[in-house]
Design an enzyme around this catalytic site. Structure first.
Site, PDB file in Angstrom:
ATOM      1  N   GLY A 131      12.422  28.553  -4.650  1.00 34.79           N
ATOM      2  CA  GLY A 131      12.905  29.894  -4.934  1.00 34.79           C
ATOM      3  C   GLY A 131      14.256  30.061  -4.282  1.00 34.79           C
TER       4      GLY A 131
ATOM      5  CD  GLN B 126      17.559  32.201   0.098  1.00 37.18           C
ATOM      6  OE1 GLN B 126      16.914  32.370  -0.926  1.00 37.18           O
ATOM      7  NE2 GLN B 126      17.281  31.253   0.994  1.00 37.18           N
TER       8      GLN B 126
ATOM      9  CB  CYS C 244      13.681  30.285   4.616  1.00 41.18           C
ATOM     10  SG  CYS C 244      14.946  31.289   3.833  1.00 41.18           S
ATOM     11  CG  LEU C 245      16.367  26.514   0.369  1.00 41.71           C
ATOM     12  CD1 LEU C 245      16.936  26.685  -1.036  1.00 41.71           C
ATOM     13  CD2 LEU C 245      16.219  25.039   0.723  1.00 41.71           C
TER      14      LEU C 245
ATOM     15  CG  HIS D   1      10.037  33.312   1.032  1.00 38.21           C
ATOM     16  ND1 HIS D   1       9.742  32.836   2.284  1.00 38.21           N
ATOM     17  CD2 HIS D   1      11.344  33.005   0.822  1.00 38.21           C
ATOM     18  CE1 HIS D   1      10.817  32.268   2.809  1.00 38.21           C
ATOM     19  NE2 HIS D   1      11.813  32.360   1.930  1.00 38.21           N
ATOM     20  CD  GLU D   2      13.015  32.975  -2.759  1.00 40.12           C
ATOM     21  OE1 GLU D   2      14.156  33.395  -2.490  1.00 40.12           O
ATOM     22  OE2 GLU D   2      12.545  31.950  -2.209  1.00 40.12           O
TER      23      GLU D   2
ATOM     24  CG  HIS E 220      15.640  35.936   0.843  1.00 41.10           C
ATOM     25  ND1 HIS E 220      16.270  35.715   2.050  1.00 41.10           N
ATOM     26  CD2 HIS E 220      14.868  34.840   0.636  1.00 41.10           C
ATOM     27  CE1 HIS E 220      15.896  34.557   2.545  1.00 41.10           C
ATOM     28  NE2 HIS E 220      15.034  33.996   1.711  1.00 41.10           N
TER      29      HIS E 220
END
Length: 192
Positions: free
Chosen positions: A45, A50, A106-107, A148-149, A152
């Site tokens: 995702g 991000q 997480c990235l 999760h996304e 953000h």
């Protein structure tokens, strides 16, 4: 085009994102770049904050997770086939079910993974990449990736869901990430 991933500590990750309209500049290109960036970074995702955009846009491919589960793991999520979907202007309608733990990463916060408790099911209203309105209910791992996304675009991070003591123990690692003292296989953008 592969875009740099914004690292922990950058203020955009704490910004509540704005809804967009169908005439958002180069939206289809942006979506294509987000998919390419997500796959290049081995993510499942990716949200617009991000990649340094404060808009309510994220992409999810939980189908790749489901495809890689073994038979026993798939039995834990019998109603979750995964999705590959674009979510624009998403707003949660309801959260249902018991909270359950899953090890998330997480990235934007590389090399840190923690168990996070989230509800089993989410019903979410959004528009797709063609601005067709949708209201869908997701569960299992797919619900988790979406939540999760979604965090953000609400200015939240998965570490906000862990106990304060655990977060305190991660402080040095988090500070290193925000200072750029980390090596990853993808380009990162750090706050100045």
């Amino acid at each position: 085009m592969i875009l740099p991933i914004v690292a922990y500590g950058h203020p955009i990750l704490r910004t509540i994102s704005k809804d967009i309209t169908p005439d958002y500049p180069a939206l289809q290109n942006l979506i294509a770049d987000m998919w390419e960036t997500m796959y290049h970074s081995n993510g499942v995702g990716l949200a617009a904050p991000q990649i340094n955009k404060d808009i309510r846009l994220f992409v999810v491919d939980s189908a790749q997770i489901i495809a890689n589960l073994d038979k026993e793991e798939k039995e834990e999520f019998p109603n979750d086939e995964g999705v590959k979907e674009v979510f624009i202007n998403a707003h949660i309608q309801t959260l249902e079910g018991e909270d359950w733990a899953y090890n998330e990463g997480c990235l934007s916060i590389p090399k840190i993974r923690e168990d996070v408790f989230r509800p089993e099911e989410v019903t979410i209203e959004y528009v797709d990449e063609n601005f067709l309105p949708k209201t869908r209910t997701f569960n299992g791992i797919t619900a988790r990736v979406i939540l999760h996304e979604y965090d953000h675009i609400e200015g939240k991070l998965f570490i906000d869901h862990i106990k304060p003591l655990k977060r305190k123990l991660l402080k040095r690692k988090l500070d290193d990430i925000s200072r750029g003292k980390i090596r990853v296989d993808y380009r990162m953008m750090f706050s100045k």
